[in-house]
Design a protein around this motif. Structure first.
Motif, PDB file in Angstrom:
ATOM      1  N   GLN A  69       0.807  -1.212   0.000  1.00  0.00           N
ATOM      2  CA  GLN A  69       0.000   0.000   0.000  1.00  0.00           C
ATOM      3  C   GLN A  69       0.846   1.270   0.000  1.00  0.00           C
ATOM      4  O   GLN A  69       0.488   2.260  -0.635  1.00  0.00           O
ATOM      5  CB  GLN A  69      -0.951   0.007   1.183  1.00  0.00           C
ATOM      6  N   SER A  70       1.989   1.251   0.660  1.00  0.00           N
ATOM      7  CA  SER A  70       2.819   2.457   0.693  1.00  0.00           C
ATOM      8  C   SER A  70       3.341   2.806  -0.701  1.00  0.00           C
ATOM      9  O   SER A  70       3.731   3.948  -0.939  1.00  0.00           O
ATOM     10  CB  SER A  70       3.991   2.279   1.658  1.00  0.00           C
ATOM     11  N   TRP A  71       3.371   1.844  -1.619  1.00  0.00           N
ATOM     12  CA  TRP A  71       3.774   2.124  -3.002  1.00  0.00           C
ATOM     13  C   TRP A  71       2.623   2.730  -3.793  1.00  0.00           C
ATOM     14  O   TRP A  71       2.849   3.368  -4.813  1.00  0.00           O
ATOM     15  CB  TRP A  71       4.206   0.856  -3.711  1.00  0.00           C
ATOM     16  N   TYR A  73      -0.556   4.200  -2.357  1.00  0.00           N
ATOM     17  CA  TYR A  73      -1.300   5.286  -1.724  1.00  0.00           C
ATOM     18  C   TYR A  73      -0.740   6.630  -2.193  1.00  0.00           C
ATOM     19  O   TYR A  73       0.452   6.877  -2.108  1.00  0.00           O
ATOM     20  CB  TYR A  73      -1.179   5.167  -0.199  1.00  0.00           C
ATOM     21  N   ASN A 105       4.731  10.776  -1.684  1.00  0.00           N
ATOM     22  CA  ASN A 105       5.388   9.953  -0.678  1.00  0.00           C
ATOM     23  C   ASN A 105       4.942  10.439   0.696  1.00  0.00           C
ATOM     24  O   ASN A 105       5.289  11.549   1.118  1.00  0.00           O
ATOM     25  CB  ASN A 105       6.915  10.047  -0.815  1.00  0.00           C
ATOM     26  N   THR A 106       4.149   9.619   1.379  1.00  0.00           N
ATOM     27  CA  THR A 106       3.568  10.034   2.654  1.00  0.00           C
ATOM     28  C   THR A 106       4.610  10.180   3.757  1.00  0.00           C
ATOM     29  O   THR A 106       4.440  10.993   4.660  1.00  0.00           O
ATOM     30  CB  THR A 106       2.484   9.041   3.111  1.00  0.00           C
ATOM     31  N   ASP A 107       5.703   9.400   3.718  1.00  0.00           N
ATOM     32  CA  ASP A 107       6.734   9.489   4.750  1.00  0.00           C
ATOM     33  C   ASP A 107       7.506  10.803   4.669  1.00  0.00           C
ATOM     34  O   ASP A 107       7.776  11.438   5.678  1.00  0.00           O
ATOM     35  CB  ASP A 107       7.724   8.325   4.636  1.00  0.00           C
TER      36      ASP A 107
END
Length: 166
Positions: A69-71, A73, A105-107
């Motif tokens: 999901q991090s890829w 979202y 990129n959420t991070d």
């Protein structure tokens, strides 16, 4: 050459299918995404291979959304520069376009271009509605995937010898 043509309204409706597809896949809206495919449609995605039918397409989309999901979202698929050619069978068209995938990129709270490439799809009008019959993603991950028609005259990258001690 087909003996019929796509109207301006057909072209707008086809672009709307691409918009609904992007909104569906980018926001994990399965109903919207599937609404752009014919029941017997083929979905040919670089990383997952080729599958047919709503059930298989749904499984592929869920895998994209939830396996990493991090890829996924925060993505936006943009399709541009459409070429729409009517095919022999009336109500069927080949649609080619370029695509770009923008990624949030959420991070790091940054944005970048995740990928680019071309699409080569077939759409058909079924029950008065344009739908994907085949969807083929040609993501450019290697030089030979660019559908270049001219001569290639550029030199390859220079080969650097390995340094000792590394």
């Amino acid at each position: 050459m087909a003996d019929w043509s796509l109207s301006a309204l057909d072209r707008l409706e086809i672009q709307e299918v691409y918009a609904r597809y992007a909104w569906g896949i980018d926001l994990a809206d399965l109903d919207m995404a599937l609404s752009t495919f014919a029941e017997d449609a083929w979905f040919d995605h670089l990383w997952q291979g080729k599958v047919q039918g709503h059930e298989a397409i749904a499984e592929n989309l869920k895998s994209l959304w939830y396996d990493r999901q991090s890829w996924w979202y925060g993505r936006q698929h943009l399709m541009t520069h459409f070429i729409m050619d009517p095919l022999e069978q009336e109500g069927t068209a080949r649609v080619r376009c370029f695509f770009q995938i923008l990624q949030f990129n959420t991070d790091y709270r940054t944005n970048f271009v995740f990928g680019i490439g071309t699409r080569d799809d077939t759409l058909s009008r079924e029950s008065g509605k344009w739908l994907f019959k085949t969807l083929h993603v040609n993501a450019w991950t290697e030089a030979d995937q660019v559908p270049w028609k001219g001569d290639i005259t550029m030199k390859g990258r220079p080969k650097m010898p390995a340094k000792e001690g590394n």
